[in-house]
Design an enzyme around this catalytic site. Structure first.
Site, PDB file in Angstrom:
ATOM      1  N   SER A 157       0.962  -1.109   0.019  1.00 44.88           N
ATOM      2  CA  SER A 157       0.110   0.042   0.065  1.00 44.88           C
ATOM      3  C   SER A 157       0.912   1.391  -0.263  1.00 44.88           C
ATOM      4  O   SER A 157       1.636   1.628  -0.995  1.00 44.88           O
ATOM      5  CB  SER A 157      -1.006   0.008   1.263  1.00 44.88           C
ATOM      6  OG  SER A 157      -2.044   0.956   0.945  1.00 44.88           O
ATOM      7  N   ASN A 211      -0.491  -4.328  -3.769  1.00 40.57           N
ATOM      8  CA  ASN A 211      -1.344  -3.514  -3.578  1.00 40.57           C
ATOM      9  C   ASN A 211      -1.024  -1.932  -3.648  1.00 40.57           C
ATOM     10  O   ASN A 211      -1.448  -1.091  -2.983  1.00 40.57           O
ATOM     11  CB  ASN A 211      -2.236  -3.746  -2.246  1.00 40.57           C
ATOM     12  CG  ASN A 211      -2.707  -5.255  -1.981  1.00 40.57           C
ATOM     13  OD1 ASN A 211      -1.832  -5.920  -1.724  1.00 40.57           O
ATOM     14  ND2 ASN A 211      -3.637  -5.283  -2.318  1.00 40.57           N
ATOM     15  N   HIS A 260      -7.362  -6.040  -0.105  1.00 33.67           N
ATOM     16  CA  HIS A 260      -6.451  -5.071   0.228  1.00 33.67           C
ATOM     17  C   HIS A 260      -5.171  -5.467   1.107  1.00 33.67           C
ATOM     18  O   HIS A 260      -4.021  -5.135   0.771  1.00 33.67           O
ATOM     19  CB  HIS A 260      -6.590  -4.006   0.725  1.00 33.67           C
ATOM     20  CG  HIS A 260      -5.752  -2.677   0.963  1.00 33.67           C
ATOM     21  ND1 HIS A 260      -5.266  -1.988  -0.487  1.00 33.67           N
ATOM     22  CD2 HIS A 260      -5.150  -2.144   2.002  1.00 33.67           C
ATOM     23  CE1 HIS A 260      -4.127  -1.499  -0.381  1.00 33.67           C
ATOM     24  NE2 HIS A 260      -4.303  -1.317   1.046  1.00 33.67           N
TER      25      HIS A 260
END
Length: 274
Positions: free
Chosen positions: A98, A122, A246
């Protein structure tokens, strides 16, 4: 979440780390609001043959925040780059999830002296306008509130009623989000929201192997984003994990660890050939 392998903890220059294993150095960068412990499953599965080093991002866990107001993503990357140069044998493999993926890519592009391969789990790339406005609105709300809004991100990541491994991961994330420094979290989320991923030009110029991996059901760090980035990088690879969203490093750790191990071995072979 309890580790079954010994983790070494240390703090240098205001950055806290967890370390385990010996061998090829691998830097693990967690997502916004979390902490180094989010990589527990990777410590468990990959520390044999690799030296895993997971810092808490600035303003998270035991790491001091960045001192300037409203830092951008490059500010976070520069701080982590300084830490990598001080604590790891470089060039190292750099893997991030992320926001950590965005930092990893920025370092791979701007600091090739630190990086011999990069993994973006991600990651974000060129958000659609609606997604961009939504994440900016969340960042603005977080900056104005003393409440970190724990349950909203958990619903985005795990759904309304997670069970099994998803529930364990959700419980761990709830704890980290509930205890994170609010100011540090808001600063990091603002940097994450304002950054739209690396430019196509930067990706075309990436000089190290890169693996882009995301969950097939991730609505924000979408498979299309990872596919587009992998297609632009000269030595780019793509992996989409079916049934994952996620938090794929936590919820689908066996699949992720296998993909990471394969990629790390390829990078080691490339390094040896060079």
């Amino acid at each position: 979440m309890t580790s079954t392998i010994p983790l070494r903890s240390e703090t240098r220059q205001g950055i806290a780390y967890l370390r385990a294993g010996t061998g090829m150095p691998v830097i693990l960068l967690h997502g916004v609001g979390l902490r180094a412990e989010a990589w527990q499953s990777q410590f468990e599965g990959l520390s044999a043959g690799h030296e895993l080093i997971a810092p808490d991002l600035p303003g998270h866990g035991g790491s001091a925040p960045i001192s300037v107001p409203a830092p951008d993503l490059r500010g976070f990357a520069d701080r982590i780059g300084e830490a990598i140069a001080e604590t790891a044998r470089v060039p190292a493999l750099i893997a991030g999830h992320s926001m950590g993926a965005m930092i990893a890519l920025d370092l791979a592009i701007r600091r090739p002296d630190l990086c011999c391969g990069v993994v973006a789990l991600n990651a974000i790339f060129q958000r659609p306008d609606a997604a961009r406005q939504a994440v900016l609105a969340r960042a603005e709300a977080l900056a104005k509130s003393d409440d970190s809004g724990v349950e909203a991100p958990l619903r985005r990541w795990f759904g309304d009623c997670p069970d099994g491994r998803n529930r364990a991961a959700a419980d761990a994330c709830r704890n980290w989000l509930s205890t994170v420094d609010r100011t540090g979290y808001a600063a990091a989320y603002g940097a994450f929201a304002r950054h739209d991923g690396p430019s196509p030009v930067a990706l075309r110029g990436l000089s190290v192997p890169a693996l882009f991996l995301t969950g097939a059901q991730d609505p924000n760090s979408t498979p299309a984003m990872s596919e587009a980035m992998a297609a632009l990088v000269p030595d780019g690879r793509l992996r989409i994990v079916d049934g994952a969203a996620h938090m794929v490093p936590m919820t689908h750790c066996e699949t992720v660890n296998a993909a990471l191990a394969e990629f790390f071995a390829e990078c080691r072979g490339t390094e040896g050939a060079a």
